[in-house]
Write a protein that holds these residues in place. Structure first.
Motif, PDB file in Angstrom:
ATOM      1  N   VAL A   1       0.441  -1.087   0.280  1.00 48.66           N
ATOM      2  CA  VAL A   1      -0.263   0.210   0.276  1.00 48.66           C
ATOM      3  C   VAL A   1       0.675   1.255  -0.027  1.00 48.66           C
ATOM      4  O   VAL A   1       0.105   2.311   0.195  1.00 48.66           O
ATOM      5  CB  VAL A   1      -1.339   0.128   1.276  1.00 48.66           C
TER       6      VAL A   1
ATOM      7  N   ASN B   1      -0.716   3.372  -3.005  1.00 52.87           N
ATOM      8  CA  ASN B   1      -1.618   4.235  -2.357  1.00 52.87           C
ATOM      9  C   ASN B   1      -1.636   5.368  -1.198  1.00 52.87           C
ATOM     10  O   ASN B   1      -1.929   6.549  -1.415  1.00 52.87           O
ATOM     11  CB  ASN B   1      -2.679   3.413  -1.730  1.00 52.87           C
TER      12      ASN B   1
ATOM     13  N   ARG C   1      -2.844   6.363  -5.508  1.00 56.88           N
ATOM     14  CA  ARG C   1      -3.336   4.882  -6.378  1.00 56.88           C
ATOM     15  C   ARG C   1      -2.678   3.327  -5.779  1.00 56.88           C
ATOM     16  O   ARG C   1      -1.709   3.682  -5.119  1.00 56.88           O
ATOM     17  CB  ARG C   1      -2.223   5.327  -7.811  1.00 56.88           C
ATOM     18  N   ASP C   2      -4.337   3.021  -6.133  1.00 57.20           N
ATOM     19  CA  ASP C   2      -3.869   1.465  -5.419  1.00 57.20           C
ATOM     20  C   ASP C   2      -3.273   0.845  -6.234  1.00 57.20           C
ATOM     21  O   ASP C   2      -3.792   0.694  -6.907  1.00 57.20           O
ATOM     22  CB  ASP C   2      -5.457   1.645  -5.742  1.00 57.20           C
TER      23      ASP C   2
END
Length: 404
Positions: free
Chosen positions: A177, A180, A185-186
């Motif tokens: 992550v 993220n 942005r995942d």
């Protein structure tokens, strides 16, 4: 003992063609939804149909990654999408989310489901669970050791796929992550910006660097070395692995062709003569000519340590650069039509190589454009260039430019 499938990445139709032409038994691609490589040149459904048609001419299969961790809004339209994949002739999807697995079973029953490495499967009971759920293949977590793989294959009669070459994620089976938190942005919905490849320093809160890392090249990166198992083909075969997977849907076709070619030769050589098998230096050389990071054996034999990460600057210089691909060859004149992929000019040393192992070096002679007009260099992207070659070449042969 069955020969394992050689499974190659294909980020575009062109890369798919080269992966198959250079020896892949199957390719995995991404659609424009539900995958983890949103920056790749992903396939429309029509392009998937074309991919299947091309693969069939090689007797190969096409798999599609649908390996996101789905949020509620991601599920809208998934059933229709999977039915389209089934209709296009896709052999299997690679997925981790039980919601997508159940939807595929209901909406597209002829579509096989392979469990993605994103599920972090590491033990035989978990593999047995997925077999009882009806899945024919499990892609094990990259953290699985060779001993783990042997044990799982002894306990469960199911196809096992493992990565044998390419980038290694610094997080656990890709469950990261950092992207993220740093960029919004995942990572697990296709948006990873590869934060682990950035360089980091230590700073005082609200102030400047603390001075521990003084030189630019000392800045710390989380980036792992690439996986490379070319030296251990007999061990991989003996472990019973059914599919040897190469990472790299966002890499160049030169990378895909070079890596596939090396592993194809090694696998075929072992099965042709297991007792007399010897690792050939030219196969390792092929991998070193591809655009990759320093190599190690990942988790196969031991837990990676500090030496298995990259600290800038990287210690592996590039030997060659991808210069072009052969489009046509005139036997009467010995002249090839080449599509430029990187700048080259007369006087430079280049190497041609092909799937059948033909390889030769030569000095670039006089160049002409497609109309026959003399030019001093091939400097424009995808420029078509005519040049005489010192030996016959074929369409889809690759030309490399030597850097030293």
């Amino acid at each position: 003992m069955n020969k394992p499938e050689l499974l190659a990445p294909a980020g575009s139709l062109e890369k798919l063609k080269y992966a198959l032409h250079y020896g892949a038994d199957a390719v995995y691609i991404g659609g424009r939804q539900y995958g983890l490589r949103s920056n790749a040149d992903n396939f429309s459904v029509d392009e998937m149909r074309e991919a299947v048609r091309i693969a069939e001419t090689y007797g190969a299969k096409v798999y599609v990654t649908t390996n996101i961790f789905a949020h509620e809004e991601d599920l809208d339209g998934i059933a229709d999408y999977l039915r389209q994949l089934e209709d296009a002739g896709i052999a299997a999807i690679i997925t981790a989310d039980p919601a997508l697995i159940e939807t595929a079973r209901r909406a597209a029953p002829r579509l096989d489901v392979h469990l993605s490495t994103q599920q972090s499967t590491l033990n035989w009971l978990a593999v047995q669970f997925w077999k009882e759920e009806g899945l024919p293949r499990v892609v094990l977590a990259r953290e699985a050791s060779l001993e783990d793989i042997r044990f799982i294959k002894d306990k469960v009669d199911i196809e096992i796929e493992t990565f044998i070459h390419g980038a290694m994620c610094s997080s656990y089976s890709g469950r990261c992550v950092l992207s993220n938190h740093f960029t919004g942005r995942d990572s697990n919905r296709g948006g990873c910006v590869q934060s682990c490849r950035w360089r980091y320093d230590l700073y005082e809160r609200g102030g400047g660097p603390v001075g521990i890392l003084e030189r630019e090249e000392d800045k710390f990166t989380l980036g792992a070395k690439d996986l490379g198992m070319i030296e251990h083909i007999p061990d991989l075969v003996a472990a019973g692995i059914d599919s040897f997977k190469i990472e790299g849907r966002m890499r160049s076709l030169h990378y895909v062709a070079s890596v596939v070619h090396a592993y194809r030769k090694a696998i075929d050589a072992w099965f042709a003569d297991p007792g007399g098998y010897e690792l050939r230096g030219e196969w390792i050389g092929e991998l070193l000519k591809a655009a990759n990071r320093p190599l190690n054996t990942g988790f196969y034999f031991h837990e990676p340590g500090a030496d298995d990460h990259i600290y800038e600057p990287e210690d592996k210089p590039m030997l060659v650069d991808f210069a072009g691909v052969v489009l046509d060859y005139d036997e009467s004149t010995g002249e090839a039509l080449i599509e430029q992929r990187n700048h080259f000019k007369p006087g430079q040393t280049v190497e041609f190589f092909s799937p059948d192992g033909v390889r030769f070096r030569m000095t670039v002679p006089e160049l002409a454009d497609e109309s026959g007009r003399k030019i001093d260099a091939a400097r424009h992207p995808l420029q078509k260039v005519r040049m005489r070659t010192e030996a016959p070449v074929k369409p889809m042969d690759i030309m490399r430019k030597w850097l030293a």
